[in-house]
Design an enzyme around this catalytic site. Structure first.
Site, PDB file in Angstrom:
ATOM      1  N   LYS A  46     -36.932 -31.116  35.421  1.00 23.84           N
ATOM      2  CA  LYS A  46     -38.218 -31.828  34.616  1.00 23.84           C
ATOM      3  C   LYS A  46     -38.140 -32.877  35.492  1.00 23.84           C
ATOM      4  O   LYS A  46     -39.617 -33.448  35.408  1.00 23.84           O
ATOM      5  CB  LYS A  46     -37.368 -32.147  33.209  1.00 23.84           C
ATOM      6  CG  LYS A  46     -36.921 -31.028  32.070  1.00 23.84           C
ATOM      7  CD  LYS A  46     -37.227 -31.932  31.247  1.00 23.84           C
ATOM      8  CE  LYS A  46     -35.972 -31.304  30.381  1.00 23.84           C
ATOM      9  NZ  LYS A  46     -34.290 -31.227  29.404  1.00 23.84           N
ATOM     10  N   LYS A 104     -33.975 -41.305  49.072  1.00 24.40           N
ATOM     11  CA  LYS A 104     -32.390 -41.908  49.161  1.00 24.40           C
ATOM     12  C   LYS A 104     -31.942 -42.166  50.452  1.00 24.40           C
ATOM     13  O   LYS A 104     -30.634 -40.889  50.612  1.00 24.40           O
ATOM     14  CB  LYS A 104     -31.404 -42.096  48.341  1.00 24.40           C
ATOM     15  CG  LYS A 104     -31.884 -42.836  46.375  1.00 24.40           C
ATOM     16  CD  LYS A 104     -30.893 -42.698  45.695  1.00 24.40           C
ATOM     17  CE  LYS A 104     -31.443 -43.152  44.544  1.00 24.40           C
ATOM     18  NZ  LYS A 104     -29.673 -42.871  43.307  1.00 24.40           N
ATOM     19  N   GLU A 134     -40.631 -32.879  44.198  1.00 21.03           N
ATOM     20  CA  GLU A 134     -39.697 -33.204  43.573  1.00 21.03           C
ATOM     21  C   GLU A 134     -39.770 -34.798  44.043  1.00 21.03           C
ATOM     22  O   GLU A 134     -40.101 -34.535  44.765  1.00 21.03           O
ATOM     23  CB  GLU A 134     -38.459 -32.263  44.769  1.00 21.03           C
ATOM     24  CG  GLU A 134     -37.179 -33.068  44.812  1.00 21.03           C
ATOM     25  CD  GLU A 134     -36.553 -32.408  42.999  1.00 21.03           C
ATOM     26  OE1 GLU A 134     -37.193 -32.906  42.424  1.00 21.03           O
ATOM     27  OE2 GLU A 134     -35.433 -32.379  42.906  1.00 21.03           O
ATOM     28  N   ASP A 135     -38.611 -34.751  42.400  1.00 15.56           N
ATOM     29  CA  ASP A 135     -38.856 -36.443  41.956  1.00 15.56           C
ATOM     30  C   ASP A 135     -38.492 -36.823  43.487  1.00 15.56           C
ATOM     31  O   ASP A 135     -38.751 -38.272  43.798  1.00 15.56           O
ATOM     32  CB  ASP A 135     -38.471 -36.712  41.041  1.00 15.56           C
ATOM     33  CG  ASP A 135     -37.310 -36.176  40.482  1.00 15.56           C
ATOM     34  OD1 ASP A 135     -36.312 -35.186  41.323  1.00 15.56           O
ATOM     35  OD2 ASP A 135     -36.667 -36.205  39.819  1.00 15.56           O
ATOM     36  N   ASP A 195     -31.460 -37.135  46.956  1.00 16.59           N
ATOM     37  CA  ASP A 195     -30.377 -37.760  47.190  1.00 16.59           C
ATOM     38  C   ASP A 195     -29.477 -36.597  48.366  1.00 16.59           C
ATOM     39  O   ASP A 195     -29.755 -37.857  49.574  1.00 16.59           O
ATOM     40  CB  ASP A 195     -29.699 -38.190  46.686  1.00 16.59           C
ATOM     41  CG  ASP A 195     -28.765 -38.637  45.144  1.00 16.59           C
ATOM     42  OD1 ASP A 195     -28.384 -40.017  46.284  1.00 16.59           O
ATOM     43  OD2 ASP A 195     -28.048 -39.095  44.732  1.00 16.59           O
ATOM     44  N   PHE A 242     -29.807 -46.287  41.094  1.00 19.43           N
ATOM     45  CA  PHE A 242     -30.345 -45.357  39.709  1.00 19.43           C
ATOM     46  C   PHE A 242     -31.851 -45.845  39.498  1.00 19.43           C
ATOM     47  O   PHE A 242     -31.238 -46.694  38.710  1.00 19.43           O
ATOM     48  CB  PHE A 242     -28.956 -44.716  39.378  1.00 19.43           C
ATOM     49  CG  PHE A 242     -29.134 -44.198  38.690  1.00 19.43           C
ATOM     50  CD1 PHE A 242     -29.503 -42.499  38.912  1.00 19.43           C
ATOM     51  CD2 PHE A 242     -29.472 -43.577  37.235  1.00 19.43           C
ATOM     52  CE1 PHE A 242     -29.183 -41.012  38.354  1.00 19.43           C
ATOM     53  CE2 PHE A 242     -30.279 -43.026  36.798  1.00 19.43           C
ATOM     54  CZ  PHE A 242     -29.908 -41.972  37.204  1.00 19.43           C
ATOM     55  N   VAL A 243     -32.081 -45.324  39.745  1.00 20.24           N
ATOM     56  CA  VAL A 243     -34.027 -45.302  38.980  1.00 20.24           C
ATOM     57  C   VAL A 243     -34.222 -44.224  38.480  1.00 20.24           C
ATOM     58  O   VAL A 243     -33.744 -42.998  38.275  1.00 20.24           O
ATOM     59  CB  VAL A 243     -34.775 -44.987  40.508  1.00 20.24           C
ATOM     60  CG1 VAL A 243     -34.673 -46.723  41.578  1.00 20.24           C
ATOM     61  CG2 VAL A 243     -35.126 -44.075  40.865  1.00 20.24           C
TER      62      VAL A 243
HETATM   63  P1  5GP Z   1     -29.473 -34.399  45.236  1.00 21.95           P
HETATM   64  O1  5GP Z   1     -28.813 -32.658  44.779  1.00 21.95           O
HETATM   65  O2  5GP Z   1     -30.346 -34.352  46.616  1.00 21.95           O
HETATM   66  O3  5GP Z   1     -28.158 -35.424  45.784  1.00 21.95           O
HETATM   67  O4  5GP Z   1     -29.653 -35.040  44.083  1.00 21.95           O
HETATM   68  C1  5GP Z   1     -31.076 -35.265  43.401  1.00 21.95           C
HETATM   69  C2  5GP Z   1     -31.495 -34.839  41.633  1.00 21.95           C
HETATM   70  O5  5GP Z   1     -30.647 -35.689  41.962  1.00 21.95           O
HETATM   71  C3  5GP Z   1     -32.826 -35.198  41.711  1.00 21.95           C
HETATM   72  O6  5GP Z   1     -33.359 -34.355  41.104  1.00 21.95           O
HETATM   73  C4  5GP Z   1     -32.624 -36.225  40.539  1.00 21.95           C
HETATM   74  O7  5GP Z   1     -32.314 -35.343  39.413  1.00 21.95           O
HETATM   75  C5  5GP Z   1     -31.094 -36.755  40.753  1.00 21.95           C
HETATM   76  N1  5GP Z   1     -30.435 -38.055  41.018  1.00 21.95           N
HETATM   77  C6  5GP Z   1     -30.203 -38.659  42.148  1.00 21.95           C
HETATM   78  N2  5GP Z   1     -30.775 -39.497  42.147  1.00 21.95           N
HETATM   79  C7  5GP Z   1     -31.667 -40.625  41.261  1.00 21.95           C
HETATM   80  C8  5GP Z   1     -31.452 -41.452  40.642  1.00 21.95           C
HETATM   81  O8  5GP Z   1     -31.416 -42.440  40.980  1.00 21.95           O
HETATM   82  N3  5GP Z   1     -32.523 -41.236  39.214  1.00 21.95           N
HETATM   83  C9  5GP Z   1     -32.214 -40.394  38.225  1.00 21.95           C
HETATM   84  N4  5GP Z   1     -32.477 -40.066  37.036  1.00 21.95           N
HETATM   85  N5  5GP Z   1     -32.169 -39.051  39.281  1.00 21.95           N
HETATM   86  C10 5GP Z   1     -30.869 -39.128  40.609  1.00 21.95           C
END
Ligand code: 5GP
Length: 178
Positions: free
Chosen positions: A42, A130, A98-99, A102, A151-152
């Site tokens: 979402k 990030k 994507e939002d 990470d 963490f945002v």
């Molecule tokens: P990745 O698979 O790249 O490690 O992480 C992506 C997912 O981790 C994002 O779609 C999100 O759901 C979550 N995520 C990573 N960092 C943050 C953050 O700073 N805040 C929030 N709300 N979600 C995050």
């Protein structure tokens, strides 16, 4: 909600200016192509809704939702599709929206998943990156902001399903999630 925020990282005005810029660039790059924008639910829903309106060429929309297992503030990289695309993507130019990136595991998983489906191309557009947290290489074709390792929440991003409706992006107070 506002008292849980340690610091406003990006104001609504800063976000909108960037979204306008991204939309303009995407419109130039995809001119004359069949563009299908795919939002990842979402978290990307609010960014997606703004971005699609900043794109000035015809674009179709679809959504995909995944679940990852593990701690709620960290991505484990283990994913299951819980809502798949409604339509075939054969021959279409897919832009995955994507939002936040990470570790890179989520975007890489989805990019690889869609790449198996005979799309003409699969590219990625991410509001927040990030970069210092990357565990796996994944190309980000359109990037809004590089942000520090904090963490945002807000503008679609949650912690335990809260804060998605904040109009800005803020750093969540550590005592809320630690
Ligand atoms: P990745 O698979 O790249 O490690 O992480 C992506 C997912 O981790 C994002 O779609 C999100 O759901 C979550 N995520 C990573 N960092 C943050 C953050 O700073 N805040 C929030 N709300 N979600 C995050």
């Amino acid at each position: 909600m506002h008292t849980d925020i340690e610091q406003v990282l990006l104001t609504p005005e800063q976000i909108q200016a960037k979204v306008t810029e991204l939309g303009r660039q995407i419109s130039v790059d995809y001119k004359g192509k069949d563009l299908l924008a795919v939002g990842i639910l979402k978290g990307a829903a609010i960014f997606f809704a703004d971005l699609i309106r900043a794109i000035q060429i015809p674009a179709q929309m679809d959504f995909i939702a995944i679940s990852s297992y593990g701690a709620s503030s960290l991505s484990t990289g283990v994913h299951k599709i819980i809502k798949d695309l409604d339509q075939s993507i054969t021959g279409q130019h897919v832009l995955l929206v994507e939002d936040i990136v990470d570790s890179g595991l989520t975007l890489r998983f989805l990019r690889d998943y869609l790449a198996q489906r005979e799309a003409a191309s699969v590219k990625t557009c991410v509001l927040l990156d990030k970069l210092s947290r990357r565990q796996i290489e994944v190309s980000v074709d359109y990037r809004g902001f590089s942000i520090p390792d904090e963490f945002v929440v807000g503008y679609g991003l949650d912690y335990s399903e809260k804060y998605r409706n904040l109009p800005y992006l803020g750093i969540l107070r550590r005592d809320i999630y630690e």
